[in-house]
Enzyme design. Sequence first.
Site, short mmCIF file in Angstrom:
data_model
loop_
_atom_site.label_atom_id
_atom_site.label_comp_id
_atom_site.label_asym_id
_atom_site.label_seq_id
_atom_site.Cartn_x
_atom_site.Cartn_y
_atom_site.Cartn_z
NE ARG A 21 -19.42 13.98 -13.94
CZ ARG A 21 -18.90 12.80 -14.28
NH1 ARG A 21 -17.74 12.73 -14.89
NH2 ARG A 21 -19.56 11.68 -14.04
CG HIS B 130 -16.91 12.90 -20.46
ND1 HIS B 130 -17.80 13.57 -19.67
CD2 HIS B 130 -16.46 11.85 -19.70
CE1 HIS B 130 -17.90 12.98 -18.50
NE2 HIS B 130 -17.09 11.92 -18.49
CD GLU C 299 -18.59 16.79 -20.63
OE1 GLU C 299 -19.22 15.72 -20.68
OE2 GLU C 299 -17.61 16.95 -19.91
P1 NAP Z 1 -13.69 8.95 -5.01
O1 NAP Z 1 -12.93 7.70 -4.76
O2 NAP Z 1 -14.94 9.20 -4.26
O3 NAP Z 1 -12.67 10.17 -4.78
C1 NAP Z 1 -13.08 11.49 -4.74
C2 NAP Z 1 -11.99 12.33 -4.07
O4 NAP Z 1 -12.36 13.69 -4.16
C3 NAP Z 1 -11.78 11.99 -2.60
O5 NAP Z 1 -10.42 11.97 -2.33
C4 NAP Z 1 -12.45 13.16 -1.86
O6 NAP Z 1 -11.80 13.37 -0.62
C5 NAP Z 1 -12.21 14.30 -2.85
N1 NAP Z 1 -13.20 15.37 -2.74
C6 NAP Z 1 -14.55 15.26 -2.74
N2 NAP Z 1 -15.12 16.46 -2.59
C7 NAP Z 1 -14.12 17.35 -2.49
C8 NAP Z 1 -14.07 18.75 -2.29
N3 NAP Z 1 -15.18 19.50 -2.16
N4 NAP Z 1 -12.85 19.34 -2.22
C9 NAP Z 1 -11.72 18.63 -2.34
N5 NAP Z 1 -11.71 17.29 -2.53
C10 NAP Z 1 -12.90 16.67 -2.59
O7 NAP Z 1 -14.09 9.08 -6.54
P2 NAP Z 1 -13.37 8.43 -7.82
O8 NAP Z 1 -13.89 7.07 -8.03
O9 NAP Z 1 -11.90 8.66 -7.71
O10 NAP Z 1 -14.01 9.36 -8.97
C11 NAP Z 1 -13.84 10.75 -8.92
C12 NAP Z 1 -14.63 11.44 -10.02
O11 NAP Z 1 -13.98 11.30 -11.26
C13 NAP Z 1 -16.04 10.92 -10.32
O12 NAP Z 1 -16.97 11.34 -9.35
C14 NAP Z 1 -16.31 11.51 -11.67
O13 NAP Z 1 -16.87 12.79 -11.56
C15 NAP Z 1 -14.91 11.62 -12.29
N6 NAP Z 1 -14.73 10.66 -13.41
C16 NAP Z 1 -14.51 11.14 -14.65
C17 NAP Z 1 -14.33 10.25 -15.70
C18 NAP Z 1 -14.09 10.71 -17.10
O14 NAP Z 1 -14.45 10.02 -18.03
N7 NAP Z 1 -13.44 11.85 -17.28
C19 NAP Z 1 -14.41 8.87 -15.48
C20 NAP Z 1 -14.63 8.44 -14.19
C21 NAP Z 1 -14.78 9.34 -13.15
P3 NAP Z 1 -12.56 14.11 0.60
O15 NAP Z 1 -13.91 13.47 0.70
O16 NAP Z 1 -11.68 13.90 1.77
O17 NAP Z 1 -12.64 15.55 0.21
C1 8YV Z 2 -18.62 8.00 -18.26
C2 8YV Z 2 -17.62 9.09 -16.21
O1 8YV Z 2 -18.28 8.55 -19.49
O2 8YV Z 2 -17.75 7.24 -14.76
C3 8YV Z 2 -17.85 8.46 -14.89
O3 8YV Z 2 -18.10 9.22 -13.93
O4 8YV Z 2 -17.55 10.27 -16.34
C4 8YV Z 2 -17.42 8.24 -17.40
O5 8YV Z 2 -16.84 7.03 -17.07
C5 8YV Z 2 -19.92 8.64 -17.85
O6 8YV Z 2 -20.43 8.10 -16.67
C6 8YV Z 2 -20.99 8.44 -18.91
O7 8YV Z 2 -21.34 7.07 -18.98
#
Ligand code: NAP
Ligand code: 8YV
Length: 309
Positions: free
Chosen positions: A223, A270, A252
């Site tokens: 994010r 994004h 954004e």
């Molecule tokens: P997840 O499986 O819950 O993994 C999150 C990781 O972050 C865990 O390893 C957690 O470990 C760590 N974490 C959480 N808080 C933290 C902190 N304060 N300091 C350091 N590490 C921390 O989540 P995921 O499914 O991989 O998704 C992660 C994130 O990616 C989503 O929440 C979203 O914001 C982002 N995302 C972006 C896109 C995009 O389009 N760019 C798409 C999908 C997701 P600990 O709890 O041990 O700290």
């Molecule tokens: C999407 C994301 O673009 O899954 C997330 O956390 O950031 C992206 O996959 C977002 O949720 C808007 O639909």
Amino acid sequence: MPDLLQIGGITDVMRARLEEAFTIHALADTALPSETITHVVTNGHDGVKPEIMDGLPNLKMISCYGVGYDAIDASACVERGIMVTHTPNVLNAEVATTAVMLMLACYREVLRDDAYVRSGAWAKDGNAPLTRSADNQTVGILGLGRIGQAIADKLAPWGAKIVYHTRTEKDVPYTYYPNLVDMARDVDTLICITPGGPATNKLVNADVIDALGPQGTLVNVSRGSVVDEVALVAALQEGRLGWAGLDVFEREPQVPEALCKLPNVVLLPHVGSATVETRAAMGALTVDNLLQHLADGTVISAVPECQGM
Ligand code: NAP
Ligand code: 8YV
């Protein structure tokens, strides 16, 4: 049919399935039947603003079309008995591809060299300057969760040495850094893939960026709030940070003009999960959660805060 509030966009396939079970209302509808809305479909960007949630006294469930749900106050939902679901796992591979693509684009100067060909500079000035190899780099993953692990897996063919920082150490074969600045000092590339929200706000601050240094590359697919954007722009402008590949931004879809003017950045709007295939899988899970909740009150993928409900 029960009333569903739609916040943000959904696909035609999602709409067709939802219309068989719900009457769908748009947020902009002036005659919104707030009293009878029981379900909301939204996404990670729009979420549900507190004032909207306050206006829905009979809300029972929010289905988020995305895995990140920092735009929804899940704790407030638990207090009100509102179930929140999201779309974990189905997008891991796609977001990991986006992270690796940004890293490779920075190392191999894809945008610079594309411009070199299009401008005619190749024929006029000769071969383009050399780039850096993306092979055998030390890559620090900030947030080794579902997507973080997929990034580590995708980087294996590039011979990457993976290290990571999270709040709690994981049972993985990678070196753990309890301190983010220490990790940034030791890596060539730092990839951010934590959730957003207050706990990670500006986790990547000026100290982390300076530790990454002039030869370092920052990739952010988490994010925009996770990185201090002002500090990032200053470091890139002053050569204190080498390169940045960014899919997400603080405000954004506004992206700082100063960032857009820099040659050492690759910027995406994004699109981490934005392929036809992955959005179809995310959409299916978003709708499945709503239909199952309607049928028997259970869901497939509750957010962690709601898993005991
Ligand atoms: P997840 O499986 O819950 O993994 C999150 C990781 O972050 C865990 O390893 C957690 O470990 C760590 N974490 C959480 N808080 C933290 C902190 N304060 N300091 C350091 N590490 C921390 O989540 P995921 O499914 O991989 O998704 C992660 C994130 O990616 C989503 O929440 C979203 O914001 C982002 N995302 C972006 C896109 C995009 O389009 N760019 C798409 C999908 C997701 P600990 O709890 O041990 O700290
Ligand atoms: C999407 C994301 O673009 O899954 C997330 O956390 O950031 C992206 O996959 C977002 O949720 C808007 O639909």
